[in-house]
Every structure is written in C-alpha cells, then in structure tokens.
Scaffold this active site. Sequence first.
Site, PDB file in Angstrom:
ATOM      1  N   ASP A 102       0.870  -1.185   0.000  1.00  0.00           N
ATOM      2  CA  ASP A 102       0.000   0.000   0.000  1.00  0.00           C
ATOM      3  C   ASP A 102       0.905   1.233   0.000  1.00  0.00           C
ATOM      4  O   ASP A 102       2.115   1.117   0.220  1.00  0.00           O
ATOM      5  CB  ASP A 102      -0.898   0.014   1.256  1.00  0.00           C
ATOM      6  CG  ASP A 102      -2.204   0.777   1.062  1.00  0.00           C
ATOM      7  OD1 ASP A 102      -3.270   0.134   1.019  1.00  0.00           O
ATOM      8  OD2 ASP A 102      -2.160   2.022   0.928  1.00  0.00           O
ATOM      9  N   ASP A 150       3.560   1.911  -4.478  1.00  0.00           N
ATOM     10  CA  ASP A 150       2.642   2.779  -5.216  1.00  0.00           C
ATOM     11  C   ASP A 150       2.401   2.086  -6.549  1.00  0.00           C
ATOM     12  O   ASP A 150       3.340   1.954  -7.357  1.00  0.00           O
ATOM     13  CB  ASP A 150       3.283   4.162  -5.417  1.00  0.00           C
ATOM     14  CG  ASP A 150       2.393   5.108  -6.222  1.00  0.00           C
ATOM     15  OD1 ASP A 150       1.460   4.629  -6.924  1.00  0.00           O
ATOM     16  OD2 ASP A 150       2.629   6.325  -6.174  1.00  0.00           O
ATOM     17  N   VAL A 151       1.177   1.650  -6.779  1.00  0.00           N
ATOM     18  CA  VAL A 151       0.905   0.803  -7.952  1.00  0.00           C
ATOM     19  C   VAL A 151       1.125   1.513  -9.279  1.00  0.00           C
ATOM     20  O   VAL A 151       1.182   0.873 -10.324  1.00  0.00           O
ATOM     21  CB  VAL A 151      -0.523   0.201  -7.920  1.00  0.00           C
ATOM     22  CG1 VAL A 151      -0.688  -0.739  -6.748  1.00  0.00           C
ATOM     23  CG2 VAL A 151      -1.593   1.289  -7.926  1.00  0.00           C
ATOM     24  N   ASN A 161      -5.864  -4.499  -6.116  1.00  0.00           N
ATOM     25  CA  ASN A 161      -7.009  -3.981  -5.363  1.00  0.00           C
ATOM     26  C   ASN A 161      -6.914  -2.482  -5.063  1.00  0.00           C
ATOM     27  O   ASN A 161      -7.927  -1.849  -4.794  1.00  0.00           O
ATOM     28  CB  ASN A 161      -7.092  -4.784  -4.051  1.00  0.00           C
ATOM     29  CG  ASN A 161      -8.030  -4.174  -3.047  1.00  0.00           C
ATOM     30  OD1 ASN A 161      -9.241  -4.229  -3.209  1.00  0.00           O
ATOM     31  ND2 ASN A 161      -7.469  -3.564  -1.999  1.00  0.00           N
ATOM     32  N   TYR A 194     -13.637   7.470 -12.829  1.00  0.00           N
ATOM     33  CA  TYR A 194     -13.648   6.174 -12.133  1.00  0.00           C
ATOM     34  C   TYR A 194     -14.310   5.117 -13.021  1.00  0.00           C
ATOM     35  O   TYR A 194     -13.801   4.005 -13.158  1.00  0.00           O
ATOM     36  CB  TYR A 194     -14.385   6.344 -10.806  1.00  0.00           C
ATOM     37  CG  TYR A 194     -14.389   5.131  -9.881  1.00  0.00           C
ATOM     38  CD1 TYR A 194     -13.344   4.913  -8.997  1.00  0.00           C
ATOM     39  CD2 TYR A 194     -15.455   4.242  -9.864  1.00  0.00           C
ATOM     40  CE1 TYR A 194     -13.355   3.817  -8.130  1.00  0.00           C
ATOM     41  CE2 TYR A 194     -15.486   3.143  -9.007  1.00  0.00           C
ATOM     42  CZ  TYR A 194     -14.425   2.949  -8.136  1.00  0.00           C
ATOM     43  OH  TYR A 194     -14.437   1.869  -7.274  1.00  0.00           O
ATOM     44  N   LYS A 217     -12.333   1.868 -14.273  1.00  0.00           N
ATOM     45  CA  LYS A 217     -12.788   0.522 -13.875  1.00  0.00           C
ATOM     46  C   LYS A 217     -13.242  -0.285 -15.097  1.00  0.00           C
ATOM     47  O   LYS A 217     -13.119  -1.517 -15.113  1.00  0.00           O
ATOM     48  CB  LYS A 217     -13.907   0.622 -12.840  1.00  0.00           C
ATOM     49  CG  LYS A 217     -13.427   1.115 -11.463  1.00  0.00           C
ATOM     50  CD  LYS A 217     -12.356   0.216 -10.862  1.00  0.00           C
ATOM     51  CE  LYS A 217     -12.194   0.410  -9.365  1.00  0.00           C
ATOM     52  NZ  LYS A 217     -11.067  -0.368  -8.805  1.00  0.00           N
ATOM     53  N   THR A 222     -16.269   0.479   3.560  1.00  0.00           N
ATOM     54  CA  THR A 222     -14.816   0.336   3.726  1.00  0.00           C
ATOM     55  C   THR A 222     -14.280   1.720   4.109  1.00  0.00           C
ATOM     56  O   THR A 222     -15.039   2.703   4.094  1.00  0.00           O
ATOM     57  CB  THR A 222     -14.155  -0.095   2.398  1.00  0.00           C
ATOM     58  OG1 THR A 222     -14.302   0.975   1.447  1.00  0.00           O
ATOM     59  CG2 THR A 222     -14.759  -1.374   1.838  1.00  0.00           C
ATOM     60  N   THR A 255     -15.388   4.457   1.609  1.00  0.00           N
ATOM     61  CA  THR A 255     -16.783   4.915   1.496  1.00  0.00           C
ATOM     62  C   THR A 255     -17.397   5.341   2.827  1.00  0.00           C
ATOM     63  O   THR A 255     -18.440   5.986   2.837  1.00  0.00           O
ATOM     64  CB  THR A 255     -17.664   3.779   0.942  1.00  0.00           C
ATOM     65  OG1 THR A 255     -17.505   2.630   1.775  1.00  0.00           O
ATOM     66  CG2 THR A 255     -17.281   3.427  -0.485  1.00  0.00           C
TER      67      THR A 255
HETATM   68  P1  NAI Z   1      -9.656   1.073   0.885  1.00  0.00           P
HETATM   69  O1  NAI Z   1      -9.464   2.531   1.082  1.00  0.00           O
HETATM   70  O2  NAI Z   1      -9.571   0.201   2.067  1.00  0.00           O
HETATM   71  O3  NAI Z   1      -8.606   0.483  -0.149  1.00  0.00           O
HETATM   72  C1  NAI Z   1      -7.898   1.207  -1.077  1.00  0.00           C
HETATM   73  C2  NAI Z   1      -6.430   1.207  -0.677  1.00  0.00           C
HETATM   74  O4  NAI Z   1      -5.676   1.594  -1.812  1.00  0.00           O
HETATM   75  C3  NAI Z   1      -6.087   2.195   0.444  1.00  0.00           C
HETATM   76  O5  NAI Z   1      -5.438   1.526   1.510  1.00  0.00           O
HETATM   77  C4  NAI Z   1      -5.152   3.205  -0.222  1.00  0.00           C
HETATM   78  O6  NAI Z   1      -4.125   3.678   0.618  1.00  0.00           O
HETATM   79  C5  NAI Z   1      -4.597   2.376  -1.369  1.00  0.00           C
HETATM   80  N1  NAI Z   1      -4.071   3.163  -2.467  1.00  0.00           N
HETATM   81  C6  NAI Z   1      -4.579   4.292  -3.021  1.00  0.00           C
HETATM   82  N2  NAI Z   1      -3.779   4.708  -4.014  1.00  0.00           N
HETATM   83  C7  NAI Z   1      -2.753   3.828  -4.089  1.00  0.00           C
HETATM   84  C8  NAI Z   1      -1.602   3.712  -4.918  1.00  0.00           C
HETATM   85  N3  NAI Z   1      -1.326   4.634  -5.884  1.00  0.00           N
HETATM   86  N4  NAI Z   1      -0.759   2.661  -4.734  1.00  0.00           N
HETATM   87  C9  NAI Z   1      -1.012   1.763  -3.776  1.00  0.00           C
HETATM   88  N5  NAI Z   1      -2.073   1.816  -2.932  1.00  0.00           N
HETATM   89  C10 NAI Z   1      -2.928   2.853  -3.111  1.00  0.00           C
HETATM   90  O7  NAI Z   1     -11.044   0.945   0.098  1.00  0.00           O
HETATM   91  P2  NAI Z   1     -11.793  -0.274  -0.601  1.00  0.00           P
HETATM   92  O8  NAI Z   1     -13.189   0.155  -0.730  1.00  0.00           O
HETATM   93  O9  NAI Z   1     -11.477  -1.549   0.066  1.00  0.00           O
HETATM   94  O10 NAI Z   1     -11.176  -0.287  -2.067  1.00  0.00           O
HETATM   95  C11 NAI Z   1     -10.518  -1.399  -2.657  1.00  0.00           C
HETATM   96  C12 NAI Z   1     -10.847  -1.444  -4.129  1.00  0.00           C
HETATM   97  O11 NAI Z   1     -12.232  -1.737  -4.288  1.00  0.00           O
HETATM   98  C13 NAI Z   1     -10.609  -0.149  -4.879  1.00  0.00           C
HETATM   99  O12 NAI Z   1     -10.009  -0.444  -6.135  1.00  0.00           O
HETATM  100  C14 NAI Z   1     -11.999   0.415  -5.057  1.00  0.00           C
HETATM  101  O13 NAI Z   1     -12.083   1.246  -6.179  1.00  0.00           O
HETATM  102  C15 NAI Z   1     -12.794  -0.863  -5.222  1.00  0.00           C
HETATM  103  N6  NAI Z   1     -14.233  -0.761  -4.999  1.00  0.00           N
HETATM  104  C16 NAI Z   1     -14.738  -0.355  -3.791  1.00  0.00           C
HETATM  105  C17 NAI Z   1     -16.101  -0.307  -3.600  1.00  0.00           C
HETATM  106  C18 NAI Z   1     -16.717   0.099  -2.285  1.00  0.00           C
HETATM  107  O14 NAI Z   1     -17.939   0.272  -2.213  1.00  0.00           O
HETATM  108  N7  NAI Z   1     -15.951   0.233  -1.206  1.00  0.00           N
HETATM  109  C19 NAI Z   1     -17.037  -0.661  -4.660  1.00  0.00           C
HETATM  110  C20 NAI Z   1     -16.398  -1.099  -5.873  1.00  0.00           C
HETATM  111  C21 NAI Z   1     -15.052  -1.129  -6.019  1.00  0.00           C
END
Ligand code: NAI
Length: 256
Positions: free
Chosen positions: A43, A69-70, A96, A161, A165, A196, A199
């Site tokens: 992360d 950083d992805v 992810n 977004y 996606k 999460t 959100t």
């Molecule tokens: P989350 O905030 O727990 O996870 C996202 C993580 O990605 C965070 O820890 C953040 O620090 C990290 N991150 C951001 N930019 C980064 C980068 N450049 N390099 C490495 N890490 C980075 O939130 P969540 O909801 O678990 O998100 C996970 C995935 O699920 C995301 O891709 C999100 O778009 C997707 N998603 C989430 C939904 C929701 O309702 N929570 C619905 C559909 C998709």
Amino acid sequence: MLLEGKIALITGAAAGVQGEIMGFGGAAAWLFAGEGAKLVLTDINEEQGRRTEAQLREHGHDAVFTRLDVTSEADWEAAIKLTLDTYGKLDILVNNAGTGGRMRLEDTSEELWDGQMNVHAKGAFLGMKYAVPEMRKVGGGSIINVSSIYGLVGSQTSTAYHAAKGAVRLISKSAAIQYAGENIRVNSIHPGFCRTPMTNASYQDPAHYEPLLLRIPMGRVGQPQELAQGMLYLASDESSYVTGSELVIDGGVTAQ
Ligand code: NAI
C-alpha cells in the site's frame, strides 16, 4: 486450507486492522492467511500497513508489508523482488488499490482523470506485467483485478472512475486470453456498494446513504469480508476453470 503453500501479493491492503473498518485488501489478507497463504501486503499507507502486518504476525500468520505505489514501475519491480527474496515465488496477485472520484464529466479535471486511470488501469497493467513472468516459472497462477459495478454500468458522477474501472474489466479479459494456455488465470471482480475506509465517510451522510440503500435490492451495503470470499474463490484452485470472467458481488444492484 484452500491456499496452503500459496504466496499472495495484495495491493491496497493497508486497512486490515482488527477492530477498525477494513478494506477489501485487508479483509482478503485475513481470509487468505487463514486458508494457509503467505502474504506480501502492499500500500502507499505505510503506517496502517505496518499495523496490519504486525497483527497478522501476532496471530501466527506469515505476512510482510512493503510500500508499493501501484502507479510506479520501479515500486513494482522492488515489490516482486521482495516477494521472491522472502518466499521464493508468486502464485496470486490481487490488484485492489484504488481511490474514488465522484465528479461529473464537465467537472473532471485532467489531473483527476489521469489519477484515476493511473491508479486503476495502469496499476493493474503494471502488476500483471511483473507478476506473469513469475507465475510462468511455477506453472500457473491467479490474478484478481478489482473493478467495480461502476466498471459495468454508468452513474450520475464518477466519470473517470467509470472509465478506469471499465479499463480494468477489459485488460483482465485481454490478459486472460493471452495467458490461458500457461495456466495463468485472470478475472475481474465487481463489488457493489460496500462499507470500507473509502466509502465510510460518505455513508455517514443520510442524504447520500438513504437513497443509496433504495438502489440495493438486498437493502444493505456489503461488508469487506463478503468481497474477500469472492477473491478467495478466484485465488484458489476451486476456480481452476474460471478465467476472463466477471464476478459481481453487489446485492443485486446490476440485476435491475
Ligand atoms: P480502501 O481505502 O480500504 O482500499 C484502497 C487502498 O488503496 C487504500 O489503503 C489506499 O491507501 C490504497 N491506495 C490508493 N492509491 C494507491 C496507490 N497509488 N498505490 C497503492 N495503494 C494505493 O477501500 P476499498 O473500498 O477496500 O477499495 C478497494 C478497491 O475496491 C478499490 O479499487 C476500489 O475502487 C474498489 N471498490 C470499492 C467499492 C466500495 O464500495 N468500497 C465498490 C467497488 C469497487
């Protein structure tokens, strides 16, 4: 033990601290570890990632955290090297990491557009580019790219977004076809509205949350553990004939 002997790298996996709201990556880390996998957690949020790593280790699991950083090719090279130095191979990659950006088309800046395309589309691309050669060496692997229901359908906002996606959805199919013959499976997963760290703040606002619930046939948002179960299925040999597919986990939203 569905993942006994498997090595998994998960991006965006910082939010996996027990007692706090988890993200999908953090929830997957606990589920995968419980099924016998050894983990490389990555992360950009190092502080939270280190706390997740420490808790997993306290519970007797094999987990290392590294900053990745992805969007950075150099970071990917270093993370894959760390994986090999630590565990000797790579079997599972979960792309992810992500961020939201709820802007209508005309309000979307070039910077926001590039940021969304970079973290989601480029991030998944680079991850696969560096994981595939290692999976080839061990005779196969499973890649799970986290898209969204917003990679399947449109909405009033989140223009960039949606675009990013949608790109994740199709790069998954493209890679699935290219590597199917080498037993490297690539699937996308499409979460609906889930609570999460990404959100949770917006769900505190009843003006946003209550209309959102009305759009969900099951009448509730999803939990990160419910997404992680889908990731486990795609990561494990239970899905040995599944590649290029889309796993929708959304409480019925896109069935409408
Ligand atoms: P989350 O905030 O727990 O996870 C996202 C993580 O990605 C965070 O820890 C953040 O620090 C990290 N991150 C951001 N930019 C980064 C980068 N450049 N390099 C490495 N890490 C980075 O939130 P969540 O909801 O678990 O998100 C996970 C995935 O699920 C995301 O891709 C999100 O778009 C997707 N998603 C989430 C939904 C929701 O309702 N929570 C619905 C559909 C998709």
